[in-house]
Scaffold this motif. Structure first.
Motif, PDB file in Angstrom:
ATOM      1  N   ALA A 125       8.075   2.124  -2.108  1.00 43.97           N
ATOM      2  CA  ALA A 125       6.926   2.623  -2.650  1.00 43.97           C
ATOM      3  C   ALA A 125       5.470   3.073  -3.226  1.00 43.97           C
ATOM      4  N   GLY A 126       6.807   3.207  -4.328  1.00 43.76           N
ATOM      5  CA  GLY A 126       6.105   4.037  -5.663  1.00 43.76           C
ATOM      6  C   GLY A 126       5.286   2.543  -6.236  1.00 43.76           C
ATOM      7  N   ALA A 127       5.709   1.499  -6.408  1.00 41.89           N
ATOM      8  CA  ALA A 127       5.520  -0.140  -7.226  1.00 41.89           C
ATOM      9  C   ALA A 127       4.143  -0.284  -5.812  1.00 41.89           C
ATOM     10  N   VAL A 128       4.125  -0.697  -4.252  1.00 43.20           N
ATOM     11  CA  VAL A 128       3.666  -1.058  -3.823  1.00 43.20           C
ATOM     12  C   VAL A 128       2.453   0.689  -3.905  1.00 43.20           C
ATOM     13  N   ALA A 129       2.862   1.304  -4.324  1.00 42.34           N
ATOM     14  CA  ALA A 129       1.246   2.469  -4.201  1.00 42.34           C
ATOM     15  C   ALA A 129      -0.009   2.254  -5.185  1.00 42.34           C
ATOM     16  N   LEU A 160       1.532  -0.760 -15.813  1.00 42.89           N
ATOM     17  CA  LEU A 160      -0.031  -1.348 -15.311  1.00 42.89           C
ATOM     18  C   LEU A 160       0.032  -2.932 -14.131  1.00 42.89           C
ATOM     19  N   ALA A 161       0.990  -3.743 -14.148  1.00 38.50           N
ATOM     20  CA  ALA A 161       0.837  -4.477 -13.318  1.00 38.50           C
ATOM     21  C   ALA A 161       0.517  -3.806 -12.262  1.00 38.50           C
ATOM     22  N   GLN A 162       1.698  -3.298 -12.069  1.00 38.28           N
ATOM     23  CA  GLN A 162       1.397  -2.442 -10.319  1.00 38.28           C
ATOM     24  C   GLN A 162       0.390  -2.136  -9.872  1.00 38.28           C
ATOM     25  N   ARG A 163      -0.700  -1.717 -10.879  1.00 37.77           N
ATOM     26  CA  ARG A 163      -1.893  -1.144 -10.279  1.00 37.77           C
ATOM     27  C   ARG A 163      -2.782  -2.193  -9.375  1.00 37.77           C
ATOM     28  N   ALA A 164      -2.120  -3.605  -9.898  1.00 36.24           N
ATOM     29  CA  ALA A 164      -2.710  -4.744  -9.126  1.00 36.24           C
ATOM     30  C   ALA A 164      -1.715  -4.673  -7.254  1.00 36.24           C
ATOM     31  N   LEU A 165      -1.258  -4.518  -7.219  1.00 37.29           N
ATOM     32  CA  LEU A 165      -0.367  -4.649  -6.068  1.00 37.29           C
ATOM     33  C   LEU A 165      -1.338  -4.171  -4.958  1.00 37.29           C
ATOM     34  N   PRO A 166      -1.926  -3.225  -4.617  1.00 38.78           N
ATOM     35  CA  PRO A 166      -2.666  -2.995  -3.496  1.00 38.78           C
ATOM     36  C   PRO A 166      -3.565  -4.043  -3.200  1.00 38.78           C
ATOM     37  N   THR A 167      -4.729  -4.329  -4.681  1.00 36.56           N
ATOM     38  CA  THR A 167      -5.439  -4.886  -4.127  1.00 36.56           C
ATOM     39  C   THR A 167      -5.019  -6.476  -3.463  1.00 36.56           C
ATOM     40  N   LEU A 168      -3.434  -7.075  -4.475  1.00 37.01           N
ATOM     41  CA  LEU A 168      -3.279  -8.136  -3.524  1.00 37.01           C
ATOM     42  C   LEU A 168      -2.928  -8.194  -2.083  1.00 37.01           C
ATOM     43  N   LEU A 169      -1.855  -7.145  -2.197  1.00 34.81           N
ATOM     44  CA  LEU A 169      -1.531  -7.093  -0.255  1.00 34.81           C
ATOM     45  C   LEU A 169      -2.700  -6.991   0.047  1.00 34.81           C
ATOM     46  N   GLY A 170      -4.081  -6.861   0.137  1.00 33.45           N
ATOM     47  CA  GLY A 170      -4.801  -6.334   0.919  1.00 33.45           C
ATOM     48  C   GLY A 170      -5.465  -7.399   1.390  1.00 33.45           C
ATOM     49  N   LEU A 171      -5.101  -8.294   0.093  1.00 30.40           N
ATOM     50  CA  LEU A 171      -6.209  -9.925  -0.110  1.00 30.40           C
ATOM     51  C   LEU A 171      -5.369 -11.299   1.227  1.00 30.40           C
ATOM     52  N   VAL A 172      -3.713 -10.567   1.262  1.00 27.14           N
ATOM     53  CA  VAL A 172      -3.883 -10.839   2.830  1.00 27.14           C
ATOM     54  C   VAL A 172      -3.281 -10.702   3.977  1.00 27.14           C
ATOM     55  N   GLY A 173      -4.244  -8.768   4.217  1.00 27.82           N
ATOM     56  CA  GLY A 173      -4.340  -8.556   5.252  1.00 27.82           C
ATOM     57  C   GLY A 173      -2.808  -8.002   5.375  1.00 27.82           C
ATOM     58  N   LEU A 174      -2.295  -6.607   4.592  1.00 23.70           N
ATOM     59  CA  LEU A 174      -1.556  -5.915   4.532  1.00 23.70           C
ATOM     60  C   LEU A 174      -2.246  -4.193   4.111  1.00 23.70           C
ATOM     61  N   ASN A 175      -2.206  -3.664   4.445  1.00 24.41           N
ATOM     62  CA  ASN A 175      -2.812  -2.083   3.449  1.00 24.41           C
ATOM     63  C   ASN A 175      -1.398  -1.448   3.324  1.00 24.41           C
ATOM     64  N   ALA A 176      -1.591  -1.852   1.539  1.00 25.90           N
ATOM     65  CA  ALA A 176      -0.396  -0.429   0.516  1.00 25.90           C
ATOM     66  C   ALA A 176      -0.218   0.739   0.633  1.00 25.90           C
ATOM     67  N   THR A 177      -1.568   1.027   1.742  1.00 25.45           N
ATOM     68  CA  THR A 177      -1.275   2.770   1.902  1.00 25.45           C
ATOM     69  C   THR A 177      -0.129   2.971   2.681  1.00 25.45           C
ATOM     70  N   ALA A 178      -0.428   2.112   3.900  1.00 25.61           N
ATOM     71  CA  ALA A 178       0.398   2.553   5.058  1.00 25.61           C
ATOM     72  C   ALA A 178       2.107   1.762   4.801  1.00 25.61           C
ATOM     73  N   LEU A 179       2.062   1.237   3.822  1.00 28.42           N
ATOM     74  CA  LEU A 179       3.198   0.246   4.085  1.00 28.42           C
ATOM     75  C   LEU A 179       3.869   1.491   2.712  1.00 28.42           C
ATOM     76  N   SER A 180       4.106   2.254   2.157  1.00 32.93           N
ATOM     77  CA  SER A 180       4.096   2.526   0.698  1.00 32.93           C
ATOM     78  C   SER A 180       4.501   4.003   2.008  1.00 32.93           C
ATOM     79  N   LYS A 181       3.643   4.388   2.780  1.00 32.75           N
ATOM     80  CA  LYS A 181       3.695   6.153   3.380  1.00 32.75           C
ATOM     81  C   LYS A 181       5.248   5.476   4.261  1.00 32.75           C
ATOM     82  N   ASN A 182       5.244   4.304   5.189  1.00 34.68           N
ATOM     83  CA  ASN A 182       6.842   4.061   5.968  1.00 34.68           C
ATOM     84  C   ASN A 182       7.857   3.970   5.495  1.00 34.68           C
ATOM     85  N   MET A 183       7.623   3.380   3.831  1.00 34.45           N
ATOM     86  CA  MET A 183       9.213   3.207   3.243  1.00 34.45           C
ATOM     87  C   MET A 183       9.348   4.893   2.518  1.00 34.45           C
ATOM     88  N   ALA A 184       8.785   5.291   2.246  1.00 36.40           N
ATOM     89  CA  ALA A 184       8.345   6.287   1.314  1.00 36.40           C
ATOM     90  C   ALA A 184      10.085   6.819   1.401  1.00 36.40           C
TER      91      ALA A 184
END
Length: 377
Positions: A174-178, A143-167
């Motif tokens: 990739a699953g954690a980042v997603a 459940l804590a991982q669900r906050a990762l996309p938001t946290l990454l967005g706060l520092v200007g990172l796109n979690a969706t794109a990151l997850s796709k690139n490392m899938a």
């Protein structure tokens, strides 16, 4: 169960990329928690119930350590590490060794009664739920991982794109980042399961982090309780005269005098303080046994009268035999109240002795020599 084969990893990558491309919400289904069956906790030692082990262990530790230090004292094995000479023990202390041993035994009887009452007030302990509790922590990790996309967005990172690139190369990462999206982690019956790393983290939290946190919180509670009550015993004349002055009849502390106190003070300062730490932190009986025994070891070591450079109990903290010895001297009695573990309250509230013990003793020795020289003239 899920096996990390090349085909499954490829499927994992496809699933993650498909999810990212479609920008749909990931599956919110969590792995189910395992069933469990409780049974009474067996005794650690088959020949001694845990109830009695918790009561006897601190007493055994106290006297084994004390008698070892007494043997060192008697045989004068390490005179170079003594804080005081043997003559000072006889000349300066105002209580005989018999009186000290008698009062210590009385306090230990009080400790046994208090410890028994604490245990009898607790419900019986059971085992069999560990796997379930670990799975609960794994769920929290997921459940804590669900906050990762938001946290990454706060520092200007796109979690969706990151997850796709490392899938493809790193599907678990990739699953954690997603946000904890692992559609490929399932049993043959299509039941979701936890990733191995989630279970490893959960086990570390449950078996290591939580017990360590319980121990250090109990230490904090005991140190806090003893500091303020100990300081009050010195600041209030009636409390000092009636109760605490008995402990200070030992101007030169030695190991088995560590618990030489007025019985009421011993109960309030030691037994009750440790009991409060035990109850508040929710320790098991075996954890409590370790906590009480370790606290006893530390107290004995703080009164041993030796500054051993190899003693681990004197190295883990500045609150050691030399530190506490200052408090037993007439010139340091209003300082160094902290006991038995750390010195943070003395530092925060400015009651730590300023200067060094060695310099003070050297000044005292020079003064005595000058007085003796003057008297000889």
């Amino acid at each position: 169960m899920f096996n990390a084969t090349s085909a499954s990893l490829s499927s994992a990558a496809s699933s993650i990329m498909a999810n990212n491309n479609n920008t749909t919400l990931f599956d919110t289904a969590l792995p189910p928690l395992p069933a469990y069956e409780l049974q009474p906790r067996p005794d650690l030692l088959p020949w001694l119930p845990d109830f009695w082990l918790s009561l006897v262990a601190p007493i055994v530790v106290y006297w084994v350590m004390s008698l070892l230090f007494h043997l060192v004292d008697t045989l004068d094995l390490f005179p170079q590490y003594r804080l005081h000479t043997p003559e000072e023990i006889t000349r300066r202390n105002h209580a005989s060794r018999y009186e000290v041993a008698r009062d210590v035994i009385l306090q230990q009887i009080i400790q046994v009664v208090t410890g028994a009452a604490l245990q009898l007030a607790d419900p019986p302990e059971y085992i069999g739920k560990d796997d379930y509790d670990v799975a609960v922590w794994a769920t929290r990790v997921r459940l804590a991982q669900r906050a990762l996309p938001t946290l990454l967005g706060l520092v200007g990172l796109n979690a969706t794109a990151l997850s796709k690139n490392m899938a493809v190369a790193h599907p678990l990462l990739a699953g954690a980042v997603a946000g904890g999206y692992y559609p490929f982690l399932r049993t043959d019956a299509d039941v979701p399961v936890f990733a191995a790393w989630e279970m490893a983290v959960a086990r570390a939290i449950y078996h290591v982090l939580v017990p360590a946190l319980q121990f250090f919180v109990a230490v904090f509670i005991l140190d806090t309780w003893q500091y303020f009550l100990h300081r009050l015993m010195h600041m209030n004349r009636w409390l000092y005269t009636t109760f605490h002055s008995r402990h200070h009849r030992l101007y030169v502390p030695y190991a088995y005098g560590a618990l030489y106190n007025h019985p009421l003070e011993g109960f309030l300062l030691d037994s009750l303080g440790a009991g409060i730490g035990f109850k508040i932190t929710g320790m098991t009986a075996l954890q409590g046994t370790c906590f009480f025994s370790f606290s006893t070891m530390k107290t004995v070591d703080d009164h041993c009268g030796y500054a051993f450079p190899w003693d681990p109990l004197q190295l883990i903290t500045n609150n050691n035999a030399a530190y506490h010895d200052i408090h037993h001297q007439t010139w340091g009695i209003k300082t160094n109240f902290s006991q038995p573990f750390f010195t943070f309250w003395d530092q925060i509230l400015s009651t730590k002795y300023k200067g060094s013990r060695e310099d003070r003793l050297a000044d005292k020795k020079r003064t005595a020599e000058k007085m003796a020289a003057a008297a000889a003239k």
